[in-house]
Design a protein around this motif. Structure first.
Motif, PDB file in Angstrom:
ATOM      1  N   ARG A  45      59.412  23.123  45.375  1.00 28.03           N
ATOM      2  CA  ARG A  45      60.853  22.915  45.205  1.00 28.03           C
ATOM      3  C   ARG A  45      61.650  23.319  46.434  1.00 28.03           C
ATOM      4  O   ARG A  45      62.881  23.271  46.416  1.00 28.03           O
ATOM      5  N   THR A  47      63.983  19.171  43.903  1.00 29.47           N
ATOM      6  CA  THR A  47      64.871  19.452  42.776  1.00 29.47           C
ATOM      7  C   THR A  47      64.150  20.297  41.743  1.00 29.47           C
ATOM      8  O   THR A  47      62.947  20.539  41.843  1.00 29.47           O
ATOM      9  N   CYS A  75      68.743  21.125  38.027  1.00 33.45           N
ATOM     10  CA  CYS A  75      69.423  19.999  38.680  1.00 33.45           C
ATOM     11  C   CYS A  75      69.370  18.750  37.814  1.00 33.45           C
ATOM     12  O   CYS A  75      70.354  18.015  37.698  1.00 33.45           O
ATOM     13  N   GLU A 115      71.888  19.031  35.033  1.00 31.34           N
ATOM     14  CA  GLU A 115      73.272  18.837  35.446  1.00 31.34           C
ATOM     15  C   GLU A 115      73.645  17.362  35.534  1.00 31.34           C
ATOM     16  O   GLU A 115      74.806  17.008  35.376  1.00 31.34           O
ATOM     17  N   THR A 116      72.667  16.514  35.772  1.00 29.20           N
ATOM     18  CA  THR A 116      72.964  15.086  35.953  1.00 29.20           C
ATOM     19  C   THR A 116      72.877  14.294  34.657  1.00 29.20           C
ATOM     20  O   THR A 116      73.182  13.098  34.659  1.00 29.20           O
TER      21      THR A 116
END
Length: 305
Positions: free
Chosen positions: A134, A144, A148, A151-152
């Protein structure tokens, strides 16, 4: 991260599935974990080797992976879209970390399960490898993590074998109480982890290799508009699964000869492969087959073609 309610529209769903040992093109020697030098910088060495390969050798992961396990992941993606989700498909890979299915990579050999390309023989080593993947840029993209991805997306559903869930254990702890995150795996169901595919192979069809993806598709149908990690979703799954589980004698049930032959034939349709990587993938899924029996059945399939 957006807050969810029972009445929320389905929105964007991130699906995270396991990579597969079956590749449509063979990996070069330098892109196999078995040929790494031993030492503290093995991950750095791995990243440098993949980065050094010509870009012409890279394929989108959708085209790089093959075999029944990968097809079941694509079927899950299609089913989720049919149910009204906007889907982002991600791959949890021992060689690439968390990677979008539309990103590109060269063929490689790396696994968290047993076999010649296992990244580490112990739990600590496998988690350390995952964490190291990572860091920094890799194959032209920024590394990522699960946070992450969360969050998307409005929701996240992981459909992974226990061997691939293990390295993500620390990351998953952060989302233990998140109603927008759910995990489908083949562990025995518990009060803390009720969403399980254990014992459902005969009800859902297919082989053990494809079970988690099939169960995840069924799970999405059952939860309806509820957040995937909500108590409502868990309860609906528990009630359905309780009526459909059949006892399994062992966590890794052996397959019949016909089931193994079917698995071999389906993989060989993608491209010719030696029997060792095929056996590795079979075992990664949680199924059992003795090496000598697999060799015999592999030879039978080859001779019949």
């Amino acid at each position: 991260m957006q807050q969810l309610s029972e009445a929320r529209v389905k929105g964007r769903l991130a699906l995270i599935v396991s990579c597969t040992a079956t590749k449509r093109v063979p990996a070069t020697r330098c892109a196999m974990v078995r040929h790494l030098d031993h030492g503290p910088d093995r991950v750095r060495q791995w990243v440098d080797r993949l980065d050094s390969l010509p870009e012409s050798q890279r394929l989108p992961l959708r085209r790089l992976y093959g075999g029944p396990m990968w097809q079941s992941a694509l079927d899950l993606e299609t089913r989720a879209r049919d149910l009204g989700y906007a889907v982002d498909l991600w791959v949890a890979s021992a060689g690439l970390g968390l990677a979008p299915a539309d990103s590109s990579a060269p063929a490689y050999g790396a696994s968290f399960s047993g076999g010649p390309d296992q990244v580490a023989p112990d739990r600590h080593g496998r988690r350390s490898w995952w964490l190291a993947l990572r860091k920094g840029m890799f194959l032209g993209r920024t590394a990522t993590d699960l946070a992450c991805v969360r969050e998307t997306a409005d929701q996240v559903l992981l459909a992974l074998s226990p061997a691939y869930l293990e390295p993500l254990g620390d990351e998953l702890q952060r989302f233990a109480d998140d109603p927008g995150v759910a995990v489908m795996s083949s562990h025995r169901p518990t009060r803390q982890s009720p969403v399980s595919s254990f014992g459902l192979r005969q009800r859902l069809g297919g082989t053990q290799v494809t079970l988690n993806a099939r169960a995840a598709a069924q799970y999405l149908e059952l939860v309806g508009g509820s957040p995937v990690g909500s108590s409502t979703a868990h309860q609906r799954w528990e009630e359905w699964a309780a009526d459909n589980r059949l006892p399994e004698a062992a966590p890794r049930p052996p397959l019949t000869d016909d089931e193994v032959r079917t698995f071999i034939r389906e993989c060989l349709k993608v491209r010719p492969m030696a029997r060792t990587p095929l056996l590795v993938e079979l075992r990664r899924s949680g199924s059992a087959c003795e090496q000598a029996r697999f060799a015999r059945l592999y030879r039978e399939v080859q001779e019949a073609q």
